[in-house]
Motif scaffolding. Structure first.
Motif, PDB file in Angstrom:
ATOM      1  N   GLY A  98       0.822  -1.202   0.000  1.00 21.33           N
ATOM      2  CA  GLY A  98       0.000   0.000   0.000  1.00 21.33           C
ATOM      3  C   GLY A  98       0.852   1.247   0.000  1.00 21.33           C
ATOM      4  N   TRP A  99       0.200   2.372  -0.307  1.00 14.74           N
ATOM      5  CA  TRP A  99       0.866   3.665  -0.428  1.00 14.74           C
ATOM      6  C   TRP A  99       0.068   4.732   0.312  1.00 14.74           C
ATOM      7  N   ALA A 100       0.763   5.649   0.986  1.00 13.20           N
ATOM      8  CA  ALA A 100       0.135   6.775   1.667  1.00 13.20           C
ATOM      9  C   ALA A 100       0.914   8.039   1.312  1.00 13.20           C
ATOM     10  N   VAL A 101       0.188   9.170   1.187  1.00 11.57           N
ATOM     11  CA  VAL A 101       0.829  10.429   0.803  1.00 11.57           C
ATOM     12  C   VAL A 101       0.344  11.550   1.706  1.00 11.57           C
ATOM     13  N   GLY A 102       1.137  12.630   1.730  1.00 17.79           N
ATOM     14  CA  GLY A 102       0.750  13.753   2.572  1.00 17.79           C
ATOM     15  C   GLY A 102       1.575  14.993   2.324  1.00 17.79           C
ATOM     16  N   HIS A 103       1.573  15.870   3.324  1.00 24.10           N
ATOM     17  CA  HIS A 103       2.316  17.117   3.239  1.00 24.10           C
ATOM     18  C   HIS A 103       3.817  16.845   3.302  1.00 24.10           C
ATOM     19  N   ASP A 104       4.586  17.890   3.002  1.00 23.63           N
ATOM     20  CA  ASP A 104       6.052  17.801   2.970  1.00 23.63           C
ATOM     21  C   ASP A 104       6.524  16.822   1.910  1.00 23.63           C
ATOM     22  N   GLY A 105       5.683  16.586   0.874  1.00 22.11           N
ATOM     23  CA  GLY A 105       6.067  15.694  -0.209  1.00 22.11           C
ATOM     24  C   GLY A 105       6.219  14.249   0.198  1.00 22.11           C
ATOM     25  N   VAL A 106       5.562  13.853   1.279  1.00 24.55           N
ATOM     26  CA  VAL A 106       5.756  12.511   1.819  1.00 24.55           C
ATOM     27  C   VAL A 106       5.010  11.466   0.994  1.00 24.55           C
ATOM     28  N   VAL A 107       5.724  10.420   0.613  1.00 22.09           N
ATOM     29  CA  VAL A 107       5.145   9.215   0.019  1.00 22.09           C
ATOM     30  C   VAL A 107       5.690   8.025   0.800  1.00 22.09           C
ATOM     31  N   LEU A 108       4.779   7.234   1.364  1.00 20.23           N
ATOM     32  CA  LEU A 108       5.149   6.078   2.175  1.00 20.23           C
ATOM     33  C   LEU A 108       4.679   4.795   1.499  1.00 20.23           C
ATOM     34  N   ARG A 109       5.418   3.716   1.727  1.00 22.34           N
ATOM     35  CA  ARG A 109       5.046   2.414   1.179  1.00 22.34           C
ATOM     36  C   ARG A 109       5.070   1.363   2.276  1.00 22.34           C
ATOM     37  N   THR A 110       4.107   0.439   2.228  1.00 23.87           N
ATOM     38  CA  THR A 110       4.103  -0.709   3.128  1.00 23.87           C
ATOM     39  C   THR A 110       4.089  -1.983   2.301  1.00 23.87           C
ATOM     40  N   ASP A 137      22.729  24.474  -5.799  1.00 22.48           N
ATOM     41  CA  ASP A 137      23.842  25.214  -5.204  1.00 22.48           C
ATOM     42  C   ASP A 137      23.356  26.237  -4.179  1.00 22.48           C
ATOM     43  N   SER A 138      22.159  26.805  -4.397  1.00 20.84           N
ATOM     44  CA  SER A 138      21.668  27.854  -3.509  1.00 20.84           C
ATOM     45  C   SER A 138      20.771  27.342  -2.397  1.00 20.84           C
ATOM     46  N   ASP A 139      20.500  26.046  -2.393  1.00 19.33           N
ATOM     47  CA  ASP A 139      19.599  25.419  -1.425  1.00 19.33           C
ATOM     48  C   ASP A 139      18.164  25.914  -1.587  1.00 19.33           C
ATOM     49  N   GLN A 140      17.863  26.529  -2.727  1.00 19.25           N
ATOM     50  CA  GLN A 140      16.504  27.008  -2.990  1.00 19.25           C
ATOM     51  C   GLN A 140      15.526  25.855  -3.094  1.00 19.25           C
ATOM     52  N   ALA A 141      16.003  24.728  -3.611  1.00 18.40           N
ATOM     53  CA  ALA A 141      15.097  23.604  -3.850  1.00 18.40           C
ATOM     54  C   ALA A 141      14.461  23.097  -2.572  1.00 18.40           C
ATOM     55  N   SER A 142      15.202  23.078  -1.471  1.00 15.81           N
ATOM     56  CA  SER A 142      14.692  22.503  -0.237  1.00 15.81           C
ATOM     57  C   SER A 142      13.566  23.333   0.364  1.00 15.81           C
ATOM     58  N   LYS A 143      13.402  24.584  -0.118  1.00 19.23           N
ATOM     59  CA  LYS A 143      12.384  25.467   0.445  1.00 19.23           C
ATOM     60  C   LYS A 143      11.069  25.400  -0.331  1.00 19.23           C
ATOM     61  N   THR A 144      11.025  24.627  -1.401  1.00 17.41           N
ATOM     62  CA  THR A 144       9.829  24.566  -2.233  1.00 17.41           C
ATOM     63  C   THR A 144       8.731  23.762  -1.555  1.00 17.41           C
ATOM     64  N   GLU A 145       7.482  24.269  -1.622  1.00 16.53           N
ATOM     65  CA  GLU A 145       6.350  23.557  -1.040  1.00 16.53           C
ATOM     66  C   GLU A 145       6.011  22.337  -1.884  1.00 16.53           C
ATOM     67  N   LEU A 146       5.638  21.256  -1.221  1.00 18.69           N
ATOM     68  CA  LEU A 146       5.237  20.039  -1.924  1.00 18.69           C
ATOM     69  C   LEU A 146       4.238  19.310  -1.040  1.00 18.69           C
ATOM     70  N   SER A 147       2.990  19.266  -1.479  1.00 23.50           N
ATOM     71  CA  SER A 147       1.935  18.611  -0.705  1.00 23.50           C
ATOM     72  C   SER A 147       1.149  17.685  -1.611  1.00 23.50           C
ATOM     73  N   PHE A 148       1.116  16.397  -1.258  1.00 22.79           N
ATOM     74  CA  PHE A 148       0.374  15.416  -2.031  1.00 22.79           C
ATOM     75  C   PHE A 148      -0.990  15.180  -1.388  1.00 22.79           C
ATOM     76  N   LEU A 149      -2.033  15.154  -2.241  1.00 25.85           N
ATOM     77  CA  LEU A 149      -3.409  15.021  -1.773  1.00 25.85           C
ATOM     78  C   LEU A 149      -4.085  13.756  -2.275  1.00 25.85           C
ATOM     79  N   GLY A 150      -3.522  13.111  -3.293  1.00 32.92           N
ATOM     80  CA  GLY A 150      -4.138  11.911  -3.852  1.00 32.92           C
ATOM     81  C   GLY A 150      -3.098  10.900  -4.291  1.00 32.92           C
ATOM     82  N   VAL A 151      -3.486   9.620  -4.298  1.00 33.33           N
ATOM     83  CA  VAL A 151      -2.570   8.550  -4.686  1.00 33.33           C
ATOM     84  C   VAL A 151      -3.370   7.420  -5.321  1.00 33.33           C
ATOM     85  N   TRP A 152      -2.823   6.831  -6.365  1.00 33.16           N
ATOM     86  CA  TRP A 152      -3.411   5.640  -6.990  1.00 33.16           C
ATOM     87  C   TRP A 152      -2.306   4.837  -7.655  1.00 33.16           C
TER      88      TRP A 152
END
Length: 341
Positions: A98-110, A137-152
């Motif tokens: 199974g798969w679960a998703v959420g805020h902070d770009g989280v994708v989990l697998r069981t 190089d600027s660490d800009q990427a780590s500050k980008t918002e990423l929120s997952f709301l659906g999974v299939w």
């Protein structure tokens, strides 16, 4: 049978207590580095996603909490989860995986039916994968918002996760690698995507401003469908004979030709519909934010309310059980089992 929770971002924002504020606390730790706390209250807090893993019920929610029941919702146990980010949706392509998703770009697998989970993606990992050299190089990427709301997931290894601002990620190897599919979607305004779902052989994504897209497998793109509606769709469901898109203020639209033409269906409800479930016999259940459940016994053409349900404040998720006599609803105060008949 599958069920999926489609929770509006405003609902998540109103309930979540996980907001991180800038403070002088030198002991601050990122929620991505903190495993979900084990607590007896896990099943009594907001549950935003519900599904079945075989006969097991699995729910996901606030602060990385994942709970499961092997006795039809009578008792709940808590899973081991490596993060404390809020989780929004869950899907099992097989009873064990199974798969679960959420805020902070989280994708989990069981791989053990939801007893334990491993991280397959988060915002830090994603931005390292897709950042330009200048961003890295600027660490800009780590500050980008990423929120997952659906999974299939179509198989145990191959599937999509979708989210805010037209975020679409795809994996074909069980989350070991990811492709960014956002530019393969006809969504030039970058509208939020709330759900992804297969109906028959076709895959659909729905979101803001009446957005419904259908996967063109040959072209490898999600094509925009004209629903004739401008409000938000929080979910899409149905059976191989028809499609239903539902959302704000109880609006439901139905198509019987693969999304070419749509007709509004009367649901006799004025509150927003945020989650759905399909029973073993093909009945469609739609859940509103105030805990009402409407059902359609025949092809999604007509809906009526199920009377006598217990109150569910801030209702967010639903799953019909295999007995076709009951279902479980998740909301702001946790989980409750309700009678279908």
């Amino acid at each position: 049978m599958k069920a999926q929770s489609l929770l509006a971002s405003m609902l998540i924002g109103a309930i979540s207590l996980q907001t991180i504020s800038a403070s002088a606390d030198n002991n601050f730790r990122d929620v991505l580095d903190i495993p979900a706390a084990i607590t007896e209250l896990a099943s009594k807090q907001l549950i935003t996603g519900l599904t079945l893993a075989g006969e097991r019920i699995v729910g996901v929610g606030r602060r990385g909490h994942i709970v499961y029941s092997d006795d039809g919702g009578g008792t709940w146990l808590q899973s081991k989860v490596p993060v404390s980010s809020d989780l929004n949706a869950v899907h099992f392509p097989s009873p064990k995986v199974g798969w679960a998703v959420g805020h902070d770009g989280v994708v989990l697998r069981t791989t053990d039916g939801g007893l334990s989970w491993e991280r397959k993606l988060d915002v830090r990992m994603a931005q390292k994968l897709f950042a330009t050299p200048e961003q890295a190089d600027s660490d800009q990427a780590s500050k980008t918002e990423l929120s997952f709301l659906g999974v299939w997931f179509e198989t145990q290894e191959r599937g999509f996760v979708v989210g805010a601002f037209n975020q679409i990620f795809r994996t074909t190897d069980g989350g070991n690698s990811w492709e960014l599919w956002s530019e393969r979607a006809e969504n030039p305004m970058g509208l939020h995507l709330y759900a992804v779902r297969a109906i028959g052989e076709d895959v659909y994504i729905c979101g803001e401003s009446g957005l419904v897209m259908k996967l063109d497998r040959q072209a490898g793109q999600f094509r925009l469908l004209d629903t004739g509606y401008g409000g938000t769709f929080f979910g899409v469901t149905g059976t191989p004979g028809y499609i239903l898109a539902y959302g704000l203020r109880g609006n439901i639209f139905r198509s019987i030709d693969g999304g070419k033409n749509w007709r509004k269906v009367e649901g006799n409800i004025s509150t927003s519909l945020v989650a759905d479930g399909v029973t073993q016999t093909g009945e469609v259940l739609l859940l509103s934010t105030d805990g009402q459940v409407i059902r359609s016994p025949v092809n999604g053409e007509h809906f009526r309310k199920i009377p006598g349900l217990s109150a569910v404040p801030v209702a967010a998720s639903i799953v019909p059980l295999n007995d076709d006599k009951s279902f479980v609803v998740g909301g702001g105060r946790g989980l409750s089992k309700q009678a279908l008949r």
